[in-house]
Design a protein around this motif. Structure first.
Motif, PDB file in Angstrom:
ATOM      1  N   LEU A   3       0.832  -1.208   0.000  1.00 60.45           N
ATOM      2  CA  LEU A   3       0.000   0.000   0.000  1.00 60.45           C
ATOM      3  C   LEU A   3       0.864   1.253   0.000  1.00 60.45           C
ATOM      4  O   LEU A   3       0.577   2.220  -0.715  1.00 60.45           O
ATOM      5  N   ALA A   4       1.930   1.256   0.797  1.00 58.23           N
ATOM      6  CA  ALA A   4       2.825   2.413   0.806  1.00 58.23           C
ATOM      7  C   ALA A   4       3.474   2.610  -0.557  1.00 58.23           C
ATOM      8  O   ALA A   4       3.656   3.748  -1.015  1.00 58.23           O
ATOM      9  N   VAL A  39      11.001   0.291   3.450  1.00 58.24           N
ATOM     10  CA  VAL A  39      10.954  -0.322   2.121  1.00 58.24           C
ATOM     11  C   VAL A  39      10.728   0.744   1.053  1.00 58.24           C
ATOM     12  O   VAL A  39      11.367   0.721  -0.016  1.00 58.24           O
ATOM     13  N   THR A  40       9.833   1.693   1.316  1.00 63.60           N
ATOM     14  CA  THR A  40       9.582   2.756   0.338  1.00 63.60           C
ATOM     15  C   THR A  40      10.848   3.541   0.055  1.00 63.60           C
ATOM     16  O   THR A  40      11.133   3.902  -1.098  1.00 63.60           O
ATOM     17  N   GLU A  41      11.633   3.799   1.099  1.00 64.23           N
ATOM     18  CA  GLU A  41      12.896   4.508   0.892  1.00 64.23           C
ATOM     19  C   GLU A  41      13.895   3.652   0.118  1.00 64.23           C
ATOM     20  O   GLU A  41      14.630   4.155  -0.738  1.00 64.23           O
ATOM     21  N   LEU A  42      13.938   2.368   0.411  1.00 63.59           N
ATOM     22  CA  LEU A  42      14.851   1.478  -0.308  1.00 63.59           C
ATOM     23  C   LEU A  42      14.491   1.380  -1.789  1.00 63.59           C
ATOM     24  O   LEU A  42      15.366   1.187  -2.637  1.00 63.59           O
ATOM     25  N   LEU A  43      13.210   1.490  -2.099  1.00 62.37           N
ATOM     26  CA  LEU A  43      12.768   1.421  -3.493  1.00 62.37           C
ATOM     27  C   LEU A  43      13.011   2.721  -4.248  1.00 62.37           C
ATOM     28  O   LEU A  43      12.981   2.743  -5.476  1.00 62.37           O
ATOM     29  N   SER A  44      13.247   3.792  -3.518  1.00 68.15           N
ATOM     30  CA  SER A  44      13.427   5.087  -4.159  1.00 68.15           C
ATOM     31  C   SER A  44      14.768   5.119  -4.893  1.00 68.15           C
ATOM     32  O   SER A  44      15.809   4.762  -4.336  1.00 68.15           O
TER      33      SER A  44
END
Length: 362
Positions: free
Chosen positions: A26-27, A340-345
């Protein structure tokens, strides 16, 4: 966690449909990824057999200072997640009562509180000591003679199954794809990026991840027309040397927590000893629960890292892992989703959130 404007960052496949995987999905959707989730079903989810406590104070023990810091961060993110899901009934309690049956149990709780306050002295106002009379005023169904306890203000709980359903609804509404399938090989998974959040199954997909299983029984008790209402607080007890918790639900309570090594990841059969201990302790601390129906007896396997700190990091240019949350998977889901959102950035260095120990990936 709000739903911002969704640009297009690329395609993300999430392997794992439990609390961690769905919250991360979701994030990711909200930050602009096109997301598909591979879900092997409820029997594979640790979150299906869980109390739903949002542990911070009650989960802080000496030697777990890193986990405590992560828990504090995650608990602070829960109100935004509940708001994002749009269903306030997912939350079942706002505070917890930490209670001790005997003087020895109280000394155990005091040692725990001393550790917590040594890490963050400003939390003293959120962990007031309470007398036996205070406890019975807050929860009249508690047995007389309890030695004492503490109130953990802001240490609440959620309904684990409502949470999963709410996350699924939010993902559907946001246009994410949910695929009922078991993944055996990441080479078969499409997408620019892949998040592996498959619980114990993570160690098969990523052999470099070291995880162990912790088995525990969970009982669900349902209120009858002869019963008093469920407690308004989470009850976290040290009961004659054993841990036990009572977590309110709309129609009853969830009762736990036994915990022991799981040598077979497929072994989800409840043990008679664990079930009988839980029922005996609950019946002693809150005798009116004896009028409740025993609605469900389950056992789950919690995937834990060797040191208890979740493994949330980048594996390679395509794969990120989020695993090893142990007893705290639900509580730590918002923190995990943030990392995780930061790692995907693309503008975040992959080393930013690496753990202190190095892993060898096969």
């Amino acid at each position: 966690m709000c739903a911002p404007d969704r640009g297009s960052r690329g395609d993300l496949s999430v392997v794992g449909g439990g609390a961690v995987g769905l919250t991360c999905a979701l994030a990711a959707v909200d930050s602009g990824w096109r997301v598909r989730v591979y879900d092997a079903g409820p029997t594979t989810r640790a979150a299906h057999v869980a109390g739903g406590m949002l542990g911070c104070f009650a989960e802080g023990h000496p030697g777990e200072d890193r986990l405590l810091a992560i828990s504090r961060d995650s608990v602070a993110r829960w109100p935004a997640l509940i708001e994002r899901l749009g269903d306030p009934t997912i939350a079942t309690a706002a505070d917890s009562l930490l209670i001790g049956a005997t003087a020895a149990d109280m000394e155990h709780l005091r040692a725990q509180v001393r550790f917590l306050l040594s890490e963050e002295p400003d939390d003293a106002d959120r962990l007031p000591a309470v007398t036996p009379a205070d406890l019975r005023a807050a929860e009249p169904a508690l047995v007389r003679g309890i030695a004492g306890g503490f109130r953990a203000i802001g240490e609440g709980s959620v309904d684990n199954r409502k949470l999963i359903a709410g996350l699924q609804r939010a993902l559907d509404a946001a246009g994410a794809a949910r695929i009922d399938a078991h993944v055996d090989d990441l080479a078969d998974v499409p997408g620019d990026q892949v998040l592996v959040a498959a619980g114990l199954g993570t160690r098969t997909l990523l052999p470099g991840v070291e995880l162990r299983g912790e088995k525990g029984e969970i009982l669900r008790l349902r209120r009858t027309r002869f019963s008093v209402p469920p407690p308004a607080h989470v009850i976290r007890a040290r009961w004659h040397g054993r841990p036990a918790y009572l977590v309110p639900r709309e129609d009853g309570i969830v009762l736990g927590a036994t915990q022991y090594e799981a040598y077979d990841a497929a072994d989800r059969a409840p043990l008679a000893g664990g079930v009988s201990d839980l029922l005996a302790d609950a019946g002693e601390m809150m005798p009116s629960l004896r009028t409740y129906e025993l609605a469900e007896v389950s056992a789950g396997i919690r995937p834990s890292s060797p040191d208890g700190v979740p493994i949330v990091e980048r594996v390679d240019e395509r794969v990120v892992v989020a695993a090893g949350h142990g007893r705290n998977g639900i509580a730590l889901s918002p923190w995990t989703a943030h990392i995780v959102t930061e790692l995907l950035s693309p503008d975040t260095a992959s080393s930013t959130h690496q753990r202190s120990r190095s892993l060898t990936w096969n």
